[in-house]
Every structure is written in C-alpha cells, then in structure tokens.
Design a protein around this motif. Structure first.
Motif, PDB file in Angstrom:
ATOM      1  N   MET A  92       0.837  -1.195   0.000  1.00 16.37           N
ATOM      2  CA  MET A  92       0.000   0.000   0.000  1.00 16.37           C
ATOM      3  C   MET A  92       0.882   1.259   0.000  1.00 16.37           C
ATOM      4  O   MET A  92       2.051   1.204   0.378  1.00 16.37           O
ATOM      5  N   ARG A  93       0.314   2.371  -0.422  1.00 20.06           N
ATOM      6  CA  ARG A  93       1.040   3.639  -0.350  1.00 20.06           C
ATOM      7  C   ARG A  93       1.448   3.894   1.089  1.00 20.06           C
ATOM      8  O   ARG A  93       0.693   3.612   2.006  1.00 20.06           O
ATOM      9  N   ASN A  94       2.626   4.468   1.264  1.00 19.51           N
ATOM     10  CA  ASN A  94       3.195   4.606   2.602  1.00 19.51           C
ATOM     11  C   ASN A  94       3.045   6.034   3.145  1.00 19.51           C
ATOM     12  O   ASN A  94       3.671   6.961   2.639  1.00 19.51           O
ATOM     13  N   PRO A  95       2.261   6.225   4.201  1.00 20.42           N
ATOM     14  CA  PRO A  95       2.124   7.554   4.807  1.00 20.42           C
ATOM     15  C   PRO A  95       3.445   8.102   5.350  1.00 20.42           C
ATOM     16  O   PRO A  95       3.591   9.314   5.494  1.00 20.42           O
ATOM     17  N   HIS A  96       4.378   7.230   5.634  1.00 19.73           N
ATOM     18  CA  HIS A  96       5.692   7.662   6.139  1.00 19.73           C
ATOM     19  C   HIS A  96       6.392   8.577   5.134  1.00 19.73           C
ATOM     20  O   HIS A  96       7.189   9.426   5.519  1.00 19.73           O
TER      21      HIS A  96
ATOM     22  N   PRO B  47       5.377  14.045   4.329  1.00 23.10           N
ATOM     23  CA  PRO B  47       5.904  14.788   5.485  1.00 23.10           C
ATOM     24  C   PRO B  47       4.890  15.131   6.565  1.00 23.10           C
ATOM     25  O   PRO B  47       5.184  14.995   7.758  1.00 23.10           O
ATOM     26  N   ARG B  48       3.689  15.536   6.207  1.00 28.75           N
ATOM     27  CA  ARG B  48       2.697  15.919   7.224  1.00 28.75           C
ATOM     28  C   ARG B  48       2.150  14.703   7.977  1.00 28.75           C
ATOM     29  O   ARG B  48       1.652  14.830   9.088  1.00 28.75           O
ATOM     30  N   LEU B  49       2.240  13.505   7.388  1.00 27.21           N
ATOM     31  CA  LEU B  49       1.730  12.291   8.029  1.00 27.21           C
ATOM     32  C   LEU B  49       2.807  11.525   8.797  1.00 27.21           C
ATOM     33  O   LEU B  49       2.496  10.731   9.687  1.00 27.21           O
ATOM     34  N   ARG B  50       4.058  11.766   8.468  1.00 28.61           N
ATOM     35  CA  ARG B  50       5.157  11.008   9.073  1.00 28.61           C
ATOM     36  C   ARG B  50       5.144  11.017  10.605  1.00 28.61           C
ATOM     37  O   ARG B  50       5.317   9.962  11.221  1.00 28.61           O
ATOM     38  N   PRO B  51       4.924  12.166  11.264  1.00 28.20           N
ATOM     39  CA  PRO B  51       4.961  12.140  12.740  1.00 28.20           C
ATOM     40  C   PRO B  51       3.729  11.484  13.379  1.00 28.20           C
ATOM     41  O   PRO B  51       3.724  11.204  14.571  1.00 28.20           O
ATOM     42  N   LEU B  52       2.691  11.245  12.592  1.00 26.88           N
ATOM     43  CA  LEU B  52       1.465  10.638  13.107  1.00 26.88           C
ATOM     44  C   LEU B  52       1.596   9.117  13.079  1.00 26.88           C
ATOM     45  O   LEU B  52       2.604   8.583  12.642  1.00 26.88           O
ATOM     46  N   ASP B  53       0.568   8.426  13.536  1.00 27.22           N
ATOM     47  CA  ASP B  53       0.540   6.973  13.372  1.00 27.22           C
ATOM     48  C   ASP B  53      -0.861   6.565  12.925  1.00 27.22           C
ATOM     49  O   ASP B  53      -1.740   7.415  12.752  1.00 27.22           O
ATOM     50  N   GLY B  54      -1.069   5.287  12.739  1.00 27.84           N
ATOM     51  CA  GLY B  54      -2.309   4.780  12.178  1.00 27.84           C
ATOM     52  C   GLY B  54      -3.544   4.941  13.035  1.00 27.84           C
ATOM     53  O   GLY B  54      -4.651   4.643  12.598  1.00 27.84           O
ATOM     54  N   ARG B  55      -3.401   5.432  14.254  1.00 29.94           N
ATOM     55  CA  ARG B  55      -4.567   5.739  15.081  1.00 29.94           C
ATOM     56  C   ARG B  55      -5.170   7.084  14.706  1.00 29.94           C
ATOM     57  O   ARG B  55      -6.295   7.383  15.093  1.00 29.94           O
ATOM     58  N   ASP B  56      -4.404   7.909  13.978  1.00 34.34           N
ATOM     59  CA  ASP B  56      -4.854   9.248  13.589  1.00 34.34           C
ATOM     60  C   ASP B  56      -5.770   9.176  12.361  1.00 34.34           C
ATOM     61  O   ASP B  56      -5.503   8.437  11.414  1.00 34.34           O
TER      62      ASP B  56
ATOM     63  N   ALA C  98      -7.471   7.866   6.740  1.00 33.87           N
ATOM     64  CA  ALA C  98      -8.059   8.317   5.475  1.00 33.87           C
ATOM     65  C   ALA C  98      -7.100   8.056   4.319  1.00 33.87           C
ATOM     66  O   ALA C  98      -7.513   7.610   3.238  1.00 33.87           O
ATOM     67  N   PHE C  99      -5.826   8.316   4.527  1.00 35.55           N
ATOM     68  CA  PHE C  99      -4.807   8.081   3.501  1.00 35.55           C
ATOM     69  C   PHE C  99      -4.757   6.594   3.142  1.00 35.55           C
ATOM     70  O   PHE C  99      -4.731   6.226   1.966  1.00 35.55           O
ATOM     71  N   VAL C 100      -4.756   5.733   4.144  1.00 29.02           N
ATOM     72  CA  VAL C 100      -4.703   4.287   3.928  1.00 29.02           C
ATOM     73  C   VAL C 100      -5.981   3.810   3.241  1.00 29.02           C
ATOM     74  O   VAL C 100      -5.934   3.001   2.311  1.00 29.02           O
ATOM     75  N   ARG C 101      -7.117   4.314   3.661  1.00 25.28           N
ATOM     76  CA  ARG C 101      -8.404   3.917   3.086  1.00 25.28           C
ATOM     77  C   ARG C 101      -8.475   4.243   1.595  1.00 25.28           C
ATOM     78  O   ARG C 101      -9.138   3.531   0.834  1.00 25.28           O
TER      79      ARG C 101
ATOM     80  N   PHE D  77       6.087  -2.184   6.914  1.00 21.99           N
ATOM     81  CA  PHE D  77       7.533  -2.185   7.134  1.00 21.99           C
ATOM     82  C   PHE D  77       7.904  -1.828   8.574  1.00 21.99           C
ATOM     83  O   PHE D  77       8.593  -2.565   9.250  1.00 21.99           O
ATOM     84  N   GLY D  78       7.418  -0.679   9.045  1.00 19.46           N
ATOM     85  CA  GLY D  78       7.815  -0.226  10.380  1.00 19.46           C
ATOM     86  C   GLY D  78       6.813  -0.491  11.488  1.00 19.46           C
ATOM     87  O   GLY D  78       7.131  -0.400  12.655  1.00 19.46           O
ATOM     88  N   GLY D  79       5.567  -0.783  11.131  1.00 17.40           N
ATOM     89  CA  GLY D  79       4.551  -1.055  12.139  1.00 17.40           C
ATOM     90  C   GLY D  79       3.971   0.177  12.793  1.00 17.40           C
ATOM     91  O   GLY D  79       3.476   0.126  13.920  1.00 17.40           O
ATOM     92  N   ARG D  80       3.979   1.298  12.083  1.00 20.52           N
ATOM     93  CA  ARG D  80       3.526   2.552  12.674  1.00 20.52           C
ATOM     94  C   ARG D  80       2.320   3.168  11.957  1.00 20.52           C
ATOM     95  O   ARG D  80       1.473   3.789  12.601  1.00 20.52           O
ATOM     96  N   HIS D  81       2.225   3.008  10.650  1.00 24.48           N
ATOM     97  CA  HIS D  81       1.177   3.684   9.895  1.00 24.48           C
ATOM     98  C   HIS D  81       0.142   2.726   9.300  1.00 24.48           C
ATOM     99  O   HIS D  81      -0.968   2.629   9.804  1.00 24.48           O
TER     100      HIS D  81
END
Length: 108
Positions: free
Chosen positions: A26-30, A33-42, A47-50, A77-81
């Motif tokens: 899937m496309r990687n939010p990491h 730049p604006r999504l990198r500091p967030l995680d998948g609970r945000d 919305a980006f993943v959906r 990959f990292g388990g964050r997004h």
C-alpha cells in the motif's frame, strides 16, 4: 474475542497470528511529510490508507477471517502507519457488528 495485531516486518513477523495480512504494498504515509509524525490511530493516516485500492481487499480478508478466538495480524515495514490503521479500522467495523475485539500495536 477477536485479537488484531499490527506489527513491523523489520522487527519480525507475528508468529502467533492465524492470518497475516501484508500492508507493505500500500502507499506509505511515512513518505508524506505531514503524516510522518502521526501513526495509524490518527484519522488523517486512516483516510490516507483507506484511499489505497488495496486496503479494500485486505479489509475484506480480515472481516472474512474474523471469528471468536481469531488472531489476525497486519504488517507493514515499520509497524507505525499502514498496519496500525488497518487494525484500527477493522476493529471499529467488528465492534460495530457486536464483536469483542482486542487491538495490540506491537511497535507503538
């Protein structure tokens, strides 16, 4: 109870899962730049993943496998997004359908 777990492949797979769904394609939010500091609970990350067409198939597979006692892993990959977002979105749908769900984010 249905157990959902997110994890990062770079830290090792989820050996106790009945089903592992790979979110790495899937496309990687990491990379946003604006999504990198967030995680998948945000909500923004979810919305980006959906929006990724692959999320619908992974979501369908998770819901089809969900039953009492099931352990479903979501890996990226990292388990964050991506994996976290998929686990959270799946948990919300399952809870809405009346299931008891536990969510574990191994890398957060």
């Amino acid at each position: 109870m249905i157990r959902l777990m997110s994890f990062g492949y770079k830290h090792g797979a989820a050996p106790d899962a009945d089903l592992v769904l790979d979110c790495r394609e899937m496309r990687n939010p990491h990379r946003v730049p604006r999504l990198r500091p967030l995680d998948g609970r945000d909500a923004e990350v979810q919305a980006f993943v959906r929006e990724d067409f692959r999320s619908k198939e992974l979501y369908r597979q998770a819901l089809a496998a969900a039953r009492a006692g099931a352990r479903i892993g979501f890996g990226c990959f990292g388990g964050r997004h991506r994996s976290v977002a998929m686990a959270e979105m799946t948990a919300a749908a399952l809870r809405g359908a009346g299931h008891e769900v536990e969510v574990v984010h191994r890398e957060l």
